[in-house]
Design a protein around this motif. Sequence first.
Motif, mmCIF file in Angstrom:
data_model
loop_
_atom_site.group_PDB
_atom_site.id
_atom_site.type_symbol
_atom_site.label_atom_id
_atom_site.label_comp_id
_atom_site.label_asym_id
_atom_site.label_seq_id
_atom_site.Cartn_x
_atom_site.Cartn_y
_atom_site.Cartn_z
ATOM 1 N N GLY A 85 0.806 -1.214 0.000
ATOM 2 C CA GLY A 85 0.000 0.000 0.000
ATOM 3 C C GLY A 85 0.838 1.262 0.000
ATOM 4 O O GLY A 85 0.831 2.032 -0.954
ATOM 5 N N PHE A 86 1.629 1.438 1.078
ATOM 6 C CA PHE A 86 2.451 2.639 1.202
ATOM 7 C C PHE A 86 3.792 2.512 0.494
ATOM 8 O O PHE A 86 4.545 3.482 0.396
ATOM 9 C CB PHE A 86 2.671 2.957 2.678
ATOM 10 N N LEU A 87 4.124 1.301 0.042
ATOM 11 C CA LEU A 87 5.352 1.037 -0.728
ATOM 12 C C LEU A 87 6.610 1.349 0.074
ATOM 13 O O LEU A 87 7.566 1.951 -0.425
ATOM 14 C CB LEU A 87 5.339 1.828 -2.041
ATOM 15 N N VAL A 88 6.614 0.919 1.351
ATOM 16 C CA VAL A 88 7.788 1.068 2.207
ATOM 17 C C VAL A 88 8.053 -0.259 2.925
ATOM 18 O O VAL A 88 7.193 -1.140 2.958
ATOM 19 C CB VAL A 88 7.600 2.184 3.256
ATOM 20 N N ASN A 89 9.251 -0.391 3.483
ATOM 21 C CA ASN A 89 9.629 -1.607 4.191
ATOM 22 C C ASN A 89 8.976 -1.680 5.566
ATOM 23 O O ASN A 89 8.789 -0.661 6.224
ATOM 24 C CB ASN A 89 11.147 -1.683 4.367
ATOM 25 N N ALA A 90 8.658 -2.891 5.992
ATOM 26 C CA ALA A 90 8.189 -3.150 7.356
ATOM 27 C C ALA A 90 8.318 -4.651 7.600
ATOM 28 O O ALA A 90 7.615 -5.449 6.982
ATOM 29 C CB ALA A 90 6.748 -2.705 7.553
ATOM 30 N N VAL A 91 9.243 -5.029 8.475
ATOM 31 C CA VAL A 91 9.466 -6.442 8.767
ATOM 32 C C VAL A 91 10.126 -6.568 10.132
ATOM 33 O O VAL A 91 10.864 -5.680 10.568
ATOM 34 C CB VAL A 91 10.350 -7.102 7.675
#
Length: 232
Positions: free
Chosen positions: A169-175
């Motif tokens: 959706g926001f086209l950013v990393n999250a892990v």
Amino acid sequence: MRKGSVLKKIIILVLILALPGFLYYLLTAKGKNRYKPLSFYGPKVVAKTGHKFHGTFIPDTIYHKLSDFNLTDQNGNAVSFKNFDKKIFVASFFYTNCPSVCNTVNKNISEQVYAYRKNPMVYFASITVDPQRDTPQALKKYAAQYEETKKWLFLSGDTATIYNLARKGFLVNAVQAGKDDFIYSDKLILIDAEKRIRGYYDGTSAADLTKLNDEIKVLIAEELRKVDKALY
């Protein structure tokens, strides 16, 4: 109540009501833009539909949009697109146990929130990347350190929903890389009223925060132009 006090309140109210129109005047003149439109981020698709300009057919462009989501705010309320209907909002990612950078970014966000506290068109949303610990109760405790949070939602949900929303959706990393190790973006993400990404900003940069403030105003002007066109 003294007459001077009443007059002062009336003047303040008039200024608040007049501000959107004055902003529109500053950014537009005689129906022409006096500002540079913001970019659209993400994948684009050329549509079969379009319009003609000076006899030449120009196809429409379909820009990347966020998909609807279901999260929970610091007060335990369900949050989805309905909460941001026809609204501009600034999104970010964080977690309450973050040792340093999150506090800097959120302090800067709080200043933006205060600046737009009386503007009904602008909202803010900070999404945790550690939802297992950042329950609505934990987020409410964290949010209590900031004065203005009525228009600032601290959001949690299940890990799959949040990480998928960040990447697709926001086209950013999250892990989550480890027990207390999270890889995520510290960018502030500007979303327009049609749920399209219009800008990314370094949440620790004074220059980027100034740019964000300016570009929020550009989006406000875009929305005012839509209203203006609808009247004719």
